[in-house]
Design a protein around this motif. Structure first.
Motif, PDB file in Angstrom:
ATOM      1  N   ASP A 181       0.826  -1.213   0.000  1.00  0.00           N
ATOM      2  CA  ASP A 181       0.000   0.000   0.000  1.00  0.00           C
ATOM      3  C   ASP A 181       0.856   1.258   0.000  1.00  0.00           C
ATOM      4  N   ARG A 184       2.392   1.853  -3.405  1.00  0.00           N
ATOM      5  CA  ARG A 184       1.381   2.367  -4.335  1.00  0.00           C
ATOM      6  C   ARG A 184       1.047   3.829  -4.014  1.00  0.00           C
ATOM      7  N   GLU A 187       3.327   6.756  -5.186  1.00  0.00           N
ATOM      8  CA  GLU A 187       3.279   7.253  -6.557  1.00  0.00           C
ATOM      9  C   GLU A 187       2.604   8.613  -6.641  1.00  0.00           C
TER      10      GLU A 187
END
Length: 267
Positions: A181, A184, A187
């Protein structure tokens, strides 16, 4: 209103089990509340209170609370001081106990938007710390709090007491795989790992942007390397004297204040 006099009453036993057992809370989809303050916060926040247990003190001093609960469809049960003593987990209930439906509170990580400032609590085990962080996060204006799957229970009575109603209002998310998580989220967010010393950047020197995930680790062990290494930045609180670290809730409060006190700017 129902009058309950037996300590073997099914509802009394249910309340005690909900107050003490995380697995039972998860199994039933309910949780227990105690004290006038918490029950009033729950009523005002739209929590579905299924059953309210009222001792003599509550009946005498807060008929308005009983009426508010009754109007919302709550089952009202009147109990004796002897049953209060059996039910209480705090010793300061003021004759007020409730069984509530668990909130649809632990949002999925995919529902986090593209903007905002969030706290990510990884592996915290102290209910008081988690509750205090939730309260601080709401007070300072954090957009949400993320709990890793191995954090203590959001619906434990000690957590809810420390949060003082904030657990009913601030968005809370559950992370099943913290490393994935955070990679991700990294980003589109500045992910910051709170660590002790080393090569970490002092929090007072970090120009936080508008989109930040601040990661706080376990009370005893801090953040494991596998978690801190996947964050874009390592930050720390400069300290004088011989203290090596701070209580997790205290550290989270300081870091959150620093994250939010300056106008948002790019890193």
């Amino acid at each position: 209103m129902n009058h309950i006099t037996s300590k073997d009453n099914k509802g009394i036993k249910e309340y005690i089990k909900l107050a003490r057992s995380r697995s039972y809370r998860e199994e039933t989809g309910c949780f227990a509340l105690e004290t006038v303050k918490l029950v009033q916060e729950a009523l005002d926040s739209g929590v579905n209170i299924l059953r309210l247990y009222a001792g003599p003190e509550l009946q005498k001093n807060r008929p308005d609370l009983l009426e508010q609960a009754r109007e919302l469809g709550t089952e009202i049960n009147l109990i004796s001081p002897e049953l209060e003593e059996k039910m209480t987990q705090t010793g300061n209930s003021r004759g007020c106990f409730a069984v509530c439906k668990r909130l649809d509170k632990l949002h999925h990580m995919d529902t986090i938007g593209k903007k905002g400032r969030f706290l990510f609590l990884n592996g915290l085990q102290d209910n008081g710390n988690v509750g205090t962080i939730l309260r601080t996060a709401e007070a300072l204006g954090v957009d949400g709090v993320i709990l890793s799957r191995d954090c203590c229970d959001l619906f434990a009575l000690k957590t809810l007491r420390a949060a003082m109603g904030s657990a009913f209002r601030i968005p809370v998310y559950r992370s099943e795989d913290p490393r994935a998580d955070l990679l991700r989220l990294g980003e589109r967010f500045l992910t910051c790992a709170a660590v002790v010393g080393g090569d970490a950047r002092p929090v007072t020197e970090v120009p936080f942007g508008p989109n930040v995930i601040l990661v706080i680790g376990n009370e005893g062990n801090g953040l494991p390397e596998e978690i801190s290494s996947c964050c874009r930045l390592r930050i720390t609180i400069p300290m004088a004297g011989k203290a090596e670290s701070l209580n997790a809730a205290m550290a989270a409060g300081i870091l959150t204040w620093e994250m939010l006190r300056r106008p948002a700017q790019s890193l």
